[in-house]
Scaffold this active site. Structure first.
Site, mmCIF file in Angstrom:
data_model
loop_
_atom_site.group_PDB
_atom_site.id
_atom_site.type_symbol
_atom_site.label_atom_id
_atom_site.label_comp_id
_atom_site.label_asym_id
_atom_site.label_seq_id
_atom_site.Cartn_x
_atom_site.Cartn_y
_atom_site.Cartn_z
ATOM 1 N N LYS A 122 0.852 -1.201 0.000
ATOM 2 C CA LYS A 122 0.000 0.000 0.000
ATOM 3 C C LYS A 122 0.882 1.244 0.000
ATOM 4 O O LYS A 122 1.935 1.275 0.653
ATOM 5 C CB LYS A 122 -0.899 -0.035 1.238
ATOM 6 C CG LYS A 122 -1.949 1.065 1.297
ATOM 7 C CD LYS A 122 -2.841 0.919 2.536
ATOM 8 C CE LYS A 122 -3.922 1.977 2.612
ATOM 9 N NZ LYS A 122 -4.793 1.828 3.811
ATOM 10 N N SER A 156 -9.729 1.860 2.932
ATOM 11 C CA SER A 156 -8.871 2.599 2.045
ATOM 12 C C SER A 156 -7.879 1.732 1.261
ATOM 13 O O SER A 156 -7.364 2.172 0.235
ATOM 14 C CB SER A 156 -8.085 3.648 2.846
ATOM 15 O OG SER A 156 -7.256 3.035 3.793
ATOM 16 N N SER A 216 -9.953 -0.530 7.060
ATOM 17 C CA SER A 216 -9.364 -0.405 5.717
ATOM 18 C C SER A 216 -8.679 -1.638 5.159
ATOM 19 O O SER A 216 -8.329 -1.644 3.980
ATOM 20 C CB SER A 216 -8.376 0.756 5.690
ATOM 21 O OG SER A 216 -9.072 1.955 5.515
HETATM 22 N N1 GLN Z 1 -13.076 4.240 6.261
HETATM 23 C C1 GLN Z 1 -12.498 4.648 7.488
HETATM 24 C C2 GLN Z 1 -12.052 6.093 7.417
HETATM 25 O O1 GLN Z 1 -12.291 6.692 6.424
HETATM 26 C C3 GLN Z 1 -11.357 3.746 7.856
HETATM 27 C C4 GLN Z 1 -10.140 4.032 7.087
HETATM 28 C C5 GLN Z 1 -8.980 3.176 7.497
HETATM 29 O O2 GLN Z 1 -9.130 2.145 8.141
HETATM 30 N N2 GLN Z 1 -7.800 3.645 7.159
HETATM 31 O O3 GLN Z 1 -11.483 6.629 8.308
#
Ligand code: GLN
Length: 451
Positions: free
Chosen positions: A58, A133, A157
């Site tokens: 990532k 994400s 995410s």
């Molecule tokens: N969707 C969540 C957010 O926008 C989690 C994102 C993540 O786990 N990095 O914060």
């Protein structure tokens, strides 16, 4: 098959498949092939744990001399001077970093639509999001471009995109994996973890990246067991808790049915399944968005045009800061910084941040109480299957609500996996298995027996 052939195969696959999926932001082709050739030359090391394995990373995990943007314009030209600890571990165990994977900017989002470069698409249905994400990491494994990838999980995410793309994704216990070199979003929640196509590979990759690290004071000095030894296929007598809140309002009927079938299958294998309550779950999303945004507002202060990445031209320092940050950050990132700055400001701190921390403690206690009597907690990973591109992007609150089932786990710091448990209307459904702190082994055992 030589390592060089395997790596070449990976790049061929990427060239063909990624033209429609758009999972990779940057490829590491030259260095990867050079490494592959070196490995082929000294076959002697073939017993290294990740020998010759192609791995995608990532883009919020720093890689030396390889562009690392966190999908943000503010880091469009950033080439780190060092590797994250997980990347050092991959290298030391002769794994091969194939390239960097798309994500929501600074890991803020649930659909990959917040990448400032392009949208990654779901390999199962190109009109749908891969989740986020870590959408690029999930899609790359799902589409067969790499067998392994790494993502990060702050509020879901890893697990949510794994569920949407039909792959296995693990968010380890907070402290299990070093976060050194992970571009911080919310430091008390962030964890790095593996994506793979099956549970055994996942256990193997987690093992390879786990362990205490002098460069991350939150990494835990606990034993790293051989996770693959836990894959006995045996779940007889395993005590499984099913929280009723995870089958409540907002969770689609098709997801409920598919997950209940999976739980029934575990029961037929001898697991003891009972319903429990995690009563504070309903406050998790609210508490998370205060805590995560507050921490993000502090962490993202370092992107000021001086230390990293892009610098906007301006006449004086203050204007340079303003211009760099105004141009460099996307809308969602700005929203979080503003929310976080507000929640931490004097006069509001007690009402928001402190209150959210209290709620966090209650959520943690909910889990502790259940784990006094049960080995794992099981439910769906997401309320729905992968949604359509554009469906939620104009409505941040609906987007945030998508994380109701994953966020409590980060707030409690416990480990959880998402493992594919069937299809609903042709789209993958994820089964979430949550474990006690540092008991990823039992999660893997459960997931493997089910798989
Ligand atoms: N969707 C969540 C957010 O926008 C989690 C994102 C993540 O786990 N990095 O914060």
């Amino acid at each position: 098959l030589s390592v060089t052939e395997l790596v070449e195969e990976s790049y061929k696959n990427i060239q063909k498949t990624d033209a429609s999926i758009h999972a990779f932001l940057t490829l590491n082709k030259e260095a990867a092939l050079e490494k592959a050739k070196a490995l082929d030359a000294e076959r002697g090391n073939a017993d290294a744990a990740l020998f010759g394995l192609p791995i995608g990373v990532k883009d919020n995990i720093v890689t030396k001399n390889l562009k690392t943007t966190a999908a943000s314009q503010i880091l469009a030209n950033f080439e780190p001077l060092h590797n994250a600890t997980v990347v050092e571990k991959i290298n030391a165990q002769n794994g091969i970093v194939i390239g960097k994977l798309n994500m929501d900017e600074f890991a803020m989002g649930s659909s990959n639509e917040n990448s400032s470069y392009f949208k990654t698409l779901n390999p199962w249905d190109l009109t749908r999001v891969p989740g986020g994400s870590s959408g690029g990491s999930a899609a790359a494994v799902s589409a067969g471009m790499v067998p392994y990838s790494l993502g990060s999980d702050t509020g879901g995410s890893i697990r949510q995109p794994a569920a949407f793309c039909g792959v296995v994704g693990m968010k380890p216990t907070y402290g299990r994996v070093s976060r050194f070199g992970l571009i911080a979003f919310a430091s008390s929640l962030d964890q790095i973890g593996p994506f793979t196509r099956n549970v055994e590979d996942n256990a193997h990759l987690l093992q390879a990246i786990s362990g205490v690290d002098v460069y991350d004071s939150t990494s835990a000095n606990v034993d790293v067991p051989d996770f693959t030894k836990a894959l006995t296929g045996e779940v007889k007598g395993l005590r499984v808790a099913v929280p009723k809140e995870y089958f409540g309002e907002g969770v689609s009927e098709e997801v409920k049915t598919t997950v209940k079938k999976a739980i029934a299958q575990l029961e037929s294998l001898g697991a003891v399944v009972e319903e429990v309550s995690l009563p504070h779950s309903k406050y998790a999303v609210a508490a998370y968005y205060i805590i995560a945004s507050s921490e993000a507002s502090a962490n993202l202060a370092r992107f000021d045009g001086v230390r990293y990445g892009v610098r906007a031209a301006a006449d004086n320092l203050i204007d340079m800061y303003k211009k760099t940050r105004s141009e460099g950050f996307g809308e969602e990132v700005k929203r979080r910084i503003m929310l976080g700055t507000f929640a931490l400001s004097s006069g509001y701190y007690d009402a928001y941040y402190k209150k959210a921390q209290k709620v966090r403690t209650l959520i943690k206690r909910d889990f502790e109480k259940v784990f006094e009597n049960y080995d794992v907690v099981i439910g769906p990973t997401t309320p729905t299957t992968a949604f359509k591109i554009g469906e939620k992007i104009d409505d941040p609150l609906t987007m945030y609500a998508n994380d109701i089932l994953t966020i409590p786990v980060n707030l409690a710091g416990v480990p959880a996996i998402s493992v594919p448990c069937g299809l609903a209307n042709g789209l993958p459904v994820g089964l979430q298995i949550i474990g006690k702190p540092f008991d990823e082994a039992t999660i893997y055992r459960t997931a493997h027996a089910y798989e």
